[in-house]
Structure formats: C-alpha cells, structure tokens
Design an enzyme around this catalytic site. Sequence first.
Site, PDB file in Angstrom:
ATOM      1  N   TYR A  14       0.798  -1.219   0.000  1.00  0.00           N
ATOM      2  CA  TYR A  14       0.000   0.000   0.000  1.00  0.00           C
ATOM      3  C   TYR A  14       0.835   1.274   0.000  1.00  0.00           C
ATOM      4  O   TYR A  14       0.293   2.374  -0.057  1.00  0.00           O
ATOM      5  CB  TYR A  14      -0.910   0.031   1.234  1.00  0.00           C
ATOM      6  CG  TYR A  14      -1.792  -1.183   1.379  1.00  0.00           C
ATOM      7  CD1 TYR A  14      -2.987  -1.292   0.669  1.00  0.00           C
ATOM      8  CD2 TYR A  14      -1.434  -2.231   2.228  1.00  0.00           C
ATOM      9  CE1 TYR A  14      -3.802  -2.404   0.805  1.00  0.00           C
ATOM     10  CE2 TYR A  14      -2.237  -3.357   2.361  1.00  0.00           C
ATOM     11  CZ  TYR A  14      -3.418  -3.433   1.645  1.00  0.00           C
ATOM     12  OH  TYR A  14      -4.215  -4.545   1.765  1.00  0.00           O
ATOM     13  N   HIS A  19      -4.100   6.773  -0.768  1.00  0.00           N
ATOM     14  CA  HIS A  19      -4.623   6.688   0.598  1.00  0.00           C
ATOM     15  C   HIS A  19      -3.511   6.791   1.637  1.00  0.00           C
ATOM     16  O   HIS A  19      -3.786   6.999   2.816  1.00  0.00           O
ATOM     17  CB  HIS A  19      -5.361   5.359   0.763  1.00  0.00           C
ATOM     18  CG  HIS A  19      -6.698   5.466   1.424  1.00  0.00           C
ATOM     19  ND1 HIS A  19      -7.403   6.645   1.575  1.00  0.00           N
ATOM     20  CD2 HIS A  19      -7.496   4.509   1.980  1.00  0.00           C
ATOM     21  CE1 HIS A  19      -8.550   6.410   2.187  1.00  0.00           C
ATOM     22  NE2 HIS A  19      -8.621   5.131   2.453  1.00  0.00           N
ATOM     23  N   PHE A  64      -4.670  -0.575   9.845  1.00  0.00           N
ATOM     24  CA  PHE A  64      -5.423  -0.297   8.630  1.00  0.00           C
ATOM     25  C   PHE A  64      -6.337   0.907   8.847  1.00  0.00           C
ATOM     26  O   PHE A  64      -6.766   1.213   9.946  1.00  0.00           O
ATOM     27  CB  PHE A  64      -6.192  -1.520   8.109  1.00  0.00           C
ATOM     28  CG  PHE A  64      -5.280  -2.531   7.468  1.00  0.00           C
ATOM     29  CD1 PHE A  64      -4.911  -2.398   6.144  1.00  0.00           C
ATOM     30  CD2 PHE A  64      -4.765  -3.588   8.200  1.00  0.00           C
ATOM     31  CE1 PHE A  64      -4.049  -3.312   5.551  1.00  0.00           C
ATOM     32  CE2 PHE A  64      -3.902  -4.502   7.620  1.00  0.00           C
ATOM     33  CZ  PHE A  64      -3.540  -4.358   6.284  1.00  0.00           C
ATOM     34  N   ASP A  91      -5.506  11.881   2.985  1.00  0.00           N
ATOM     35  CA  ASP A  91      -5.877  12.162   1.602  1.00  0.00           C
ATOM     36  C   ASP A  91      -7.299  12.711   1.550  1.00  0.00           C
ATOM     37  O   ASP A  91      -8.128  12.398   2.402  1.00  0.00           O
ATOM     38  CB  ASP A  91      -5.775  10.885   0.752  1.00  0.00           C
ATOM     39  CG  ASP A  91      -6.695   9.789   1.264  1.00  0.00           C
ATOM     40  OD1 ASP A  91      -6.559   9.393   2.449  1.00  0.00           O
ATOM     41  OD2 ASP A  91      -7.563   9.323   0.501  1.00  0.00           O
ATOM     42  N   ASN A 112     -12.901   6.948   5.933  1.00  0.00           N
ATOM     43  CA  ASN A 112     -13.038   5.934   6.976  1.00  0.00           C
ATOM     44  C   ASN A 112     -12.046   6.088   8.117  1.00  0.00           C
ATOM     45  O   ASN A 112     -12.345   5.732   9.257  1.00  0.00           O
ATOM     46  CB  ASN A 112     -12.931   4.539   6.370  1.00  0.00           C
ATOM     47  CG  ASN A 112     -14.149   4.159   5.559  1.00  0.00           C
ATOM     48  OD1 ASN A 112     -15.253   4.627   5.838  1.00  0.00           O
ATOM     49  ND2 ASN A 112     -13.964   3.336   4.547  1.00  0.00           N
TER      50      ASN A 112
END
Length: 197
Positions: A14, A19, A64, A91, A112
């Site tokens: 990632y 993100h 996460f 972001d 989130n």
Amino acid sequence: MRIVTGLGNPGTRYASHRHNVGFMMVDHLADHYGFSNWKDKFGGKLAEGLIDGSKTLLFKPQSFMNRSGLSVAEVMTFYKETPDNLIVIHDEIDLAAGKIRVKQAGGHGGHNGLRDIDRHLGQDYWRLRIGVGRPRFGGDVNRHVLSDFDKGDLLWLSPLLDVMTDLWPIWVKDGHEAFMTAVAHKAPAPKPTQDMT
C-alpha cells in the site's frame, strides 16, 4: 506537545497508494527534522523529535485505515493530550490534486480513517487534508485511493511534501492559515486537466 498522525495502510503493498499520503508526509517530517527511530507502540509506529524547538510526536497507526481511531486514542490518553493538540494528515478526494486545506473539527466527509478517529476522540482535532482529486471519467473512488499515484501526480507530490515539511515551523509559530498561504505560494497546485471530473 503536538501529536501529528499520518493515516494510511501498513505494508509495502500500500506504500505508494493515494490513501497513504498521510504516512508519506510524516515520514518526510521524521527524516527532515532528525526524529528518533520509529518504535512499535500503541498499535502503530511512533517517533519523537523537535520542530522549531517544539516537542512533536509523529504517529502512523498500523491497524489499517478504517481502524485507526483506537491506536490514536491510546497515544492521546497516554500523553494526556487534548484533541486540539492532535493533527491528522490524510488524503482528500474532494480537493483537487495538489491542494491542501487545514481545519479544526468538522465532519469526516466519508473518510473511513477520520470516521473511526471521530468515534474514539470526537471531532475537535486538526486535519491537514492533502488533495488527491477524484478519479477520471467518474471512476470508482475506492479503486482511485487504493492505487498508486500516477506518473503525472509525482510532478506535484514530491515538491508539495518537501515544501510542507520545510515550512512546517510556520504552522508552529504563526498558525495554520500562514502555513497554508506559504505552501500555496511555494507549491501551487497543478491546473486540472479537462478530463478530470
């Protein structure tokens, strides 16, 4: 003391995603200002240092994005800090690529990571929003943020992170509006292309 938290997802898979721009920014700060090595604490990575003489903690939750709140809350509780001393870097699809905004409090806007922090700490913390824009041609938002920056994005991303890092002491001394103005002057956002939506 300020606690600066960058949001992202852990792991090399990632690392270059849109993100993860929050992780990228705190890494820049740590490198530039000679922070301590990252330590595994509170379910994340923690580094300590000084920025313009002001003690600062940098934090990267490793749980996460959508479960960032608990580890951030644990840091805040341990150091007995209030939300007005927390800056969360993340972001933002509702800002054009390369634009930034700083604000205190407000809604999560569907993000989130912020949603989970709100659940654990309320909304009174600071947010540094780094624009990544929306996907071209009305594409899928999740795929957009969970994919690497385009080659064209790299033309503005690296200079923006460098400039924000260099100018961070302005925020410390003169406040967030002075910081935003200085960054916009030295690293103006690129003009959007016609096929952006």
